[in-house]
Write an enzyme that holds these catalytic residues in place. Structure first.
Site, PDB file in Angstrom:
ATOM      1  N   LYS A   1       0.838  -1.210   0.000  1.00 30.28           N
ATOM      2  CA  LYS A   1       0.000   0.000   0.000  1.00 30.28           C
ATOM      3  C   LYS A   1       0.871   1.258   0.000  1.00 30.28           C
ATOM      4  O   LYS A   1       2.076   1.193   0.296  1.00 30.28           O
ATOM      5  CB  LYS A   1      -0.902  -0.012   1.236  1.00 30.28           C
ATOM      6  CG  LYS A   1      -0.133   0.044   2.557  1.00 30.28           C
ATOM      7  CD  LYS A   1      -1.042  -0.183   3.756  1.00 30.28           C
ATOM      8  CE  LYS A   1      -0.234  -0.157   5.051  1.00 30.28           C
ATOM      9  NZ  LYS A   1      -1.076  -0.505   6.214  1.00 30.28           N
TER      10      LYS A   1
ATOM     11  N   TYR B   1      14.506  30.484   6.826  1.00 33.29           N
ATOM     12  CA  TYR B   1      13.365  31.278   7.304  1.00 33.29           C
ATOM     13  C   TYR B   1      13.332  31.376   8.827  1.00 33.29           C
ATOM     14  O   TYR B   1      13.540  30.391   9.528  1.00 33.29           O
ATOM     15  CB  TYR B   1      12.054  30.634   6.841  1.00 33.29           C
ATOM     16  CG  TYR B   1      11.834  30.658   5.354  1.00 33.29           C
ATOM     17  CD1 TYR B   1      11.953  31.842   4.624  1.00 33.29           C
ATOM     18  CD2 TYR B   1      11.468  29.507   4.676  1.00 33.29           C
ATOM     19  CE1 TYR B   1      11.736  31.862   3.257  1.00 33.29           C
ATOM     20  CE2 TYR B   1      11.242  29.525   3.308  1.00 33.29           C
ATOM     21  CZ  TYR B   1      11.383  30.703   2.604  1.00 33.29           C
ATOM     22  OH  TYR B   1      11.159  30.710   1.254  1.00 33.29           O
TER      23      TYR B   1
HETATM   24  C1  LIG Z   1      -0.390  -1.555   6.909  1.00 38.01           C
HETATM   25  C2  LIG Z   1      -0.994  -2.820   7.300  1.00 38.01           C
HETATM   26  C3  LIG Z   1      -0.223  -3.984   7.493  1.00 38.01           C
HETATM   27  C4  LIG Z   1       1.279  -3.959   7.499  1.00 38.01           C
HETATM   28  O1  LIG Z   1       1.703  -3.373   8.696  1.00 38.01           O
HETATM   29  P1  LIG Z   1       3.272  -3.286   9.060  1.00 38.01           P
HETATM   30  O2  LIG Z   1       3.295  -2.825  10.461  1.00 38.01           O
HETATM   31  O3  LIG Z   1       3.846  -2.282   8.098  1.00 38.01           O
HETATM   32  O4  LIG Z   1       3.813  -4.625   8.854  1.00 38.01           O
HETATM   33  C5  LIG Z   1      -0.871  -5.177   7.737  1.00 38.01           C
HETATM   34  N1  LIG Z   1      -2.217  -5.233   7.814  1.00 38.01           N
HETATM   35  C6  LIG Z   1      -2.984  -4.128   7.671  1.00 38.01           C
HETATM   36  C7  LIG Z   1      -4.456  -4.245   7.791  1.00 38.01           C
HETATM   37  C8  LIG Z   1      -2.418  -2.890   7.422  1.00 38.01           C
HETATM   38  O5  LIG Z   1      -3.184  -1.808   7.293  1.00 38.01           O
END
Ligand SMILES: *Cc1c(COP(=O)(O)O)cnc(C)c1O
Length: 386
Positions: free
Chosen positions: A43, A275
């Site tokens: 993702k 800044y």
């Molecule tokens: C993002 C996510 C993962 C992976 O989590 P990590 O801590 O990066 O391993 C697994 N399951 C779900 C539902 C997630 O949203």
């Protein structure tokens, strides 16, 4: 590493080491117990590393499944030719349910409205919808609460009988697996076991039951079930410092973020920098300009604290991070425009790591890599032909 082709940015780029990613997937597969398979979570553009090259490399290293949050991410995998199992879990009413079912993407369902969407999509597509029912075992985010679970399970079983749905998965997600021993972990595991028992009594027989994110993959073998679901560890980061460093865990960070100095100049003492003039030179010194800013994902919260390797030494950002650039004070050291500045990488060439940036900015390594902006070219090393 310095043979940049002319097309590569000489401003700022993210080197993505796909050999490291493959090795991480293999290392995580070795940790999965009882024959559990691996879902690589890709993702958010592969946690900022690039969806498609990372997905391909994960498959090459034996990831049986890919996981995405949004349906658009899952559909992008199919459009690129990935034909293997893909689960996508962050749905809203009116989303591309039909396109997902047509593409053979497994969809997550946490309640009756979502099951109705999956059934309608199945009828429209003329294809059985592959559904993972999600239980809320304590995270309090998505997932069916225990009070609604038996109703959801019964409705899904009825949809199976009607031929619209096949329940391919039962799953849940941890709240605090990154804090080993946290008192919520055991109750979540027990709640998941209860949810599985309710589903089994209703006649559901899924292909996969899955619960373990990266920290649970690394620390809780009893939570591996049929499939582990790591994200951040695939990219070689530790889910939390207390679980260990990437090297302790047999992982290697995949991303190196490097910039090329845009300016180096001598300035007198008492010179304000960036800044707000929150930094002033204490004497005559050399300032180097790093062409990377918060538009590229460098956290403005790291103003005055973020580390960067320039001219062989760790430097700390002088003054504020601006949209496109920040300054480091080289003191008496020398550098030239065009010299490399490494913001973070695996850490074994003396550069800071994403975890060092997370500490400097008061966040987690996940956010440091994921926020690297769309403006930053990703350069893939170790890509395989075909
Ligand atoms: C993002 C996510 C993962 C992976 O989590 P990590 O801590 O990066 O391993 C697994 N399951 C779900 C539902 C997630 O949203």
């Amino acid at each position: 590493m310095n043979d940049h082709s002319p097309a590569e940015s000489r401003r700022l780029l993210a080197d993505i080491d796909l050999d490291a990613l493959r090795a991480n997937v293999r290392a995580l597969r070795e940790r999965a117990v009882g024959g559990a398979r691996l879902m690589a979570v890709v993702k958010a553009d592969g946690y900022g590393h690039g969806l498609l090259p990372c997905a391909r490399a994960a498959r090459e290293a034996g990831a049986a499944w890919l996981g995405t949050a949004t349906p658009e991410e899952a559909l992008a995998l199919r459009a690129a030719g990935d034909t293997g199992p893909v689960l996508c879990w962050l749905w809203t009413p009116g989303g591309p349910w039909r396109e997902a079912v047509e593409a053979g993407i497994d969809v997550s369902v946490s309640g009756r409205w979502a099951l109705a969407e999956a059934e309608a999509a199945s009828r429209a597509a003329g294809r059985v919808a592959r559904v993972h029912l999600k239980a809320d075992t304590g995270l309090g985010r998505n997932g069916s609460p225990p009070a609604d679970w038996s109703d959801l399970v019964a409705a899904a079983r009825a949809a199976e009988r009607a031929g619209t749905v096949r329940v391919t998965g039962l799953w849940s997600h941890f709240a605090c697996a990154d804090e080993p021993g946290h008192p919520s972990i055991a109750p979540q595991q027990a709640a998941f076991a209860d949810a599985l028992a309710v589903a089994a009594r209703a006649g559901l027989d899924p292909e996969v039951r899955h619960l373990a994110n990266s920290p649970a993959t690394l620390t809780l073998p009893e939570a591996h079930y049929d499939l582990v679901r790591p994200g951040v560890a695939v990219y070689g980061l530790s889910p939390a410092p207390e679980i260990g460093s990437p090297a302790d865990l047999g992982l290697r960070p995949v991303m190196t973020l490097r910039a090329f100095l845009a300016s180096v100049k001598r300035v007198p003492g008492g010179h304000g920098v960036s800044y707000g003039h929150t930094y002033t030179t204490s004497g005559e010194t050399t300032l180097a300009l790093v062409p990377a800013g918060y538009a590229d994902g460098v956290p403005r919260h790291a103003s005055g604290t973020g580390p960067v390797l320039v001219a062989g030494k760790w430097r700390t950002i002088a003054g504020r991070v601006a949209m496109d650039q920040f300054v480091v004070d080289l003191g008496g050291d020398r550098a030239r425009a065009g010299d490399e500045a490494v913001l973070f990488g695996p850490g074994d060439a003396g550069e800071p790591t994403a975890e060092d940036w997370a500490r400097a900015a008061g966040t987690i390594g996940y956010e440091i890599v994921t926020r690297v902006g769309a403006r930053v070219p990703r350069v893939y090393r170790g890509e395989r032909a075909g």
